[in-house]
Design a protein around this motif. Sequence first.
Motif, PDB file in Angstrom:
ATOM      1  N   ARG A 169      -2.639  39.978  21.924  1.00 58.43           N
ATOM      2  CA  ARG A 169      -1.886  38.737  21.720  1.00 58.43           C
ATOM      3  C   ARG A 169      -2.644  37.848  20.746  1.00 58.43           C
ATOM      4  O   ARG A 169      -3.864  37.848  20.703  1.00 58.43           O
TER       5      ARG A 169
ATOM      6  N   SER B  60       0.409  31.943  17.301  1.00 56.18           N
ATOM      7  CA  SER B  60       1.460  31.920  16.284  1.00 56.18           C
ATOM      8  C   SER B  60       1.631  30.475  15.812  1.00 56.18           C
ATOM      9  O   SER B  60       0.668  29.744  15.665  1.00 56.18           O
TER      10      SER B  60
ATOM     11  N   THR C 166       2.138  31.601  21.163  1.00 62.15           N
ATOM     12  CA  THR C 166       1.464  32.887  21.076  1.00 62.15           C
ATOM     13  C   THR C 166       2.516  33.980  20.975  1.00 62.15           C
ATOM     14  O   THR C 166       3.674  33.797  21.373  1.00 62.15           O
ATOM     15  N   THR C 167       2.112  35.110  20.441  1.00 62.26           N
ATOM     16  CA  THR C 167       2.990  36.269  20.356  1.00 62.26           C
ATOM     17  C   THR C 167       2.145  37.523  20.472  1.00 62.26           C
ATOM     18  O   THR C 167       0.965  37.522  20.116  1.00 62.26           O
ATOM     19  N   ARG C 168       2.718  38.577  20.990  1.00 61.35           N
ATOM     20  CA  ARG C 168       2.017  39.853  21.009  1.00 61.35           C
ATOM     21  C   ARG C 168       2.023  40.440  19.604  1.00 61.35           C
ATOM     22  O   ARG C 168       2.954  40.230  18.832  1.00 61.35           O
TER      23      ARG C 168
ATOM     24  N   GLY D 272       4.965  36.493  24.689  1.00 63.38           N
ATOM     25  CA  GLY D 272       4.290  35.304  24.172  1.00 63.38           C
ATOM     26  C   GLY D 272       4.587  34.072  25.004  1.00 63.38           C
ATOM     27  O   GLY D 272       5.272  34.132  26.033  1.00 63.38           O
TER      28      GLY D 272
END
Length: 281
Positions: A93, A96, A110-112, A120
């Motif tokens: 992760r 973002s 957040t994002t994977r 996320g």
Amino acid sequence: MIEIAVAAHAELGEAPVWDPVARRLIWVDVLTSRVHLFDPATGRQAVLDTGQHVGAARPREGGGLVVNLRDGVGLYDASGGFSWLVEDPVPGRRGSGAAVAPDGALWAGTTRDDEEKGGGTLTRVAPDGSTETVVPDATAGGGTGWSPDGALMYWADTATHRIDVFTVTEDGRARDRRPLVDTAEFTGSPEGMTVDADGCVWAAFRNGGAVHRFTPGGALDRTVEVPVSRPTACAFGGPDLTDLYITTACTGLPPGAEPAAGSVLVLPGAGAGLPGTPFAG
């Protein structure tokens, strides 16, 4: 007419923001871990290597930057020293998009890395480092913005093809999430955004080759086509906040397929932007 403000080959250019104190544009190349600083008056550029993927960088009160990194939210002071405000590494992760609310708090996504659905988050980070996760199951949060009076917050989760709106409470929290516009019929997906002085939302559409402007009621108001397929985010800048800067990406494109891909574009005199708020931490 669209112009190239910064000729570059950013793999994933993102998160433009205007710094009114330094009179410069700040933007990032996520995958190369770099924060870029650009002075349009002189053409001067500088680069800060963060050492890990960086989703966004925003000015701080008193100088320096707050950065949304792979392993959490970090702080650079005015002399370049670094410290963690929130350290929260999760394998696979990364940070973002991030934006500063009118009350000085940071809203960080957040994002994977694989953009797994629901992998996320969207979290409010207070100046003291305390956090509240408002969206625990985001996929690829693209952008956040606020209405001119600060009463509404807009947010795009790229994978859902939707721009949502929240009501902002007196203590700066966001509640009552509901859709502003469903963009499933548009080409591409909404990503980074900005809000102008009229309260309209401008959103870059990744794989759509355009930036679209929506009214506060969710109606399409204007379309700005760009010479790349992957615009990623937009922000008003310049001394009078009338120039629309647009970051772009070249990752995944055949070499030379789109000469302007990865550059920062600008549409002079596009509208009237809102002055930003520095992070209060």
